[in-house]
Scaffold this motif. Structure first.
Motif: not given
Length: 364
Positions: A188-210
């Motif tokens: 949780g702490p890693f994810s929230h901080a990373l999204l705030i710090a990231a200059p840009s974000i993108g999405v790959l809208d497909r299931v890529c992880y089980h």
């Protein structure tokens, strides 16, 4: 580019029965653009021998050996330190990637406009019967195209707060200083901080992880005092946000709401906090919320979730316990209807967000 495009970092400890499936799911479609950095976190079973066999026959596999068991978070950090790829992807050794995932990710990373953080969809696969469930927040990934900033789509903060559903530009992660901490609930702490710090974000809208939901052995199904470690993780998140300065200021309220939501999930799960300490855990939530509440508070969630947040604001454990008991009694029938199914349809069309009147704000 002299190194691989993508480093897949696989922390390994006590997952011998799952490890081959994990490694094969990464390597079978990867080609030379991918390396696997497998971190043997002093695994007590046959995992070290499995890793040695893969490394001996496949030059894309490198093994990092740790002298003692340091836990998932610090094993990931060790893998990051050894990685050479332009991007990194943390894949846990007991999970696996569905067919087509690696080529789809590589195609997105080769795009000239590739973001610093690429969000992926996932499904939870329950043992032992293989039932699957799509995460409710997967709707946030629908219909999103191109790179964007968090300011443009702040709602993406509520996406599943995991490390394994994000492919990250390594230079961005290293420059941010964001790392995993030891202990439970490191994602949780890693994810929230990373999204705030990231200059840009993108999405790959497909299931890529089980994401494997094991019947036994998962921390989310183990009654233990160690669930109090969540507070240490989230205190460090607040320290990290302090370090990000003005970049984090617009998101402090939403981050606090998400943290309180998660802490309430931990408190309300009968398989986590020991019953005799549930009151203490609840009071810690209230105290954490009080200390970190930003000026102006944060938007109140709708429905039962909003009621819980108001009870936390009053530090009213008796009211919380009564609500929890009543909600479980009334929720038995709906939960039975929501039994997970063995096929999850992935909608192709965007799911519009529900809009209503501006929410009240919790600022007490």
């Amino acid at each position: 580019m002299s190194g691989p495009l993508l480093s897949v970092i696989v922390p390994v400890h006590g997952v011998e029965s799952c490890l081959r499936q994990c490694l094969e799911s990464v390597l079978r479609e990867a080609g030379p653009a991918v390396e696997v950095v497998a971190v043997d976190d002093a695994s007590p079973d046959g995992c070290p021998a499995v890793l040695d066999r893969y490394a001996a026959r496949d030059p894309r596999v490198r093994v990092v050996r740790l002298a003692s068991n340091v836990g998932l978070g610090r094993a990931r950090n060790a893998g990051l330190a050894a990685a050479r790829g332009e991007f990194v992807w943390f894949v846990d050794g007991d999970d696996w990637l569905p067919a087509g995932s690696v080529p789809a990710v590589l195609a997105a990373l080769r795009d000239p406009g590739a973001p610093d953080v690429l969000l992926l969809d996932h499904i939870r696969v329950h043992e032992p019967d293989g039932r699957v469930r799509l995460d409710p927040n997967s709707r946030l990934l629908r219909g999103v195209t191109g790179a964007f900033t968090l300011a443009e789509r702040p709602g993406i903060l509520a996406a599943q707060h995991a490390a394994w559903n994000k492919v990250v530009r390594r230079s961005t992660l290293l420059a941010s200083g964001i790392r995993f901490r030891p202990g439970f609930y490191e994602d949780g702490p890693f994810s929230h901080a990373l999204l705030i710090a990231a200059p840009s974000i993108g999405v790959l809208d497909r299931v890529c992880y089980h994401y494997r939901q094991r019947a036994q052995g998962a921390i989310t199904g183990t009654v233990s005092d160690r669930h109090f470690e969540a507070f240490e993780q989230y205190e460090q998140l607040m320290v990290t946000l302090d370090g990000l300065g003005e970049a984090a200021a617009p998101y402090r309220g939403e981050v606090l709401r998400l943290v309180v939501d998660h802490l309430l999930v931990i408190a309300g799960n009968p398989g986590r906090v020991p019953p005799a300490r549930r009151g203490e855990f609840f009071h810690r939530i209230a105290e954490f919320r009080r200390r970190h509440l930003p000026p102006g508070g944060y938007p109140a969630p709708a429905g039962v979730a909003g009621v819980k947040h108001r009870i936390v604001a009053r530090d009213a454990f008796r009211a919380y316990a009564t609500l929890r008991h009543a909600y479980r009694l009334l929720g038995l029938l709906p939960r039975a209807r929501r039994t997970p199914v063995t096929h999850v349809p992935i909608p192709a069309a965007p799911i519009p967000a529900q809009r209503s009147a501006p929410p009240a704000r919790l600022n007490r």
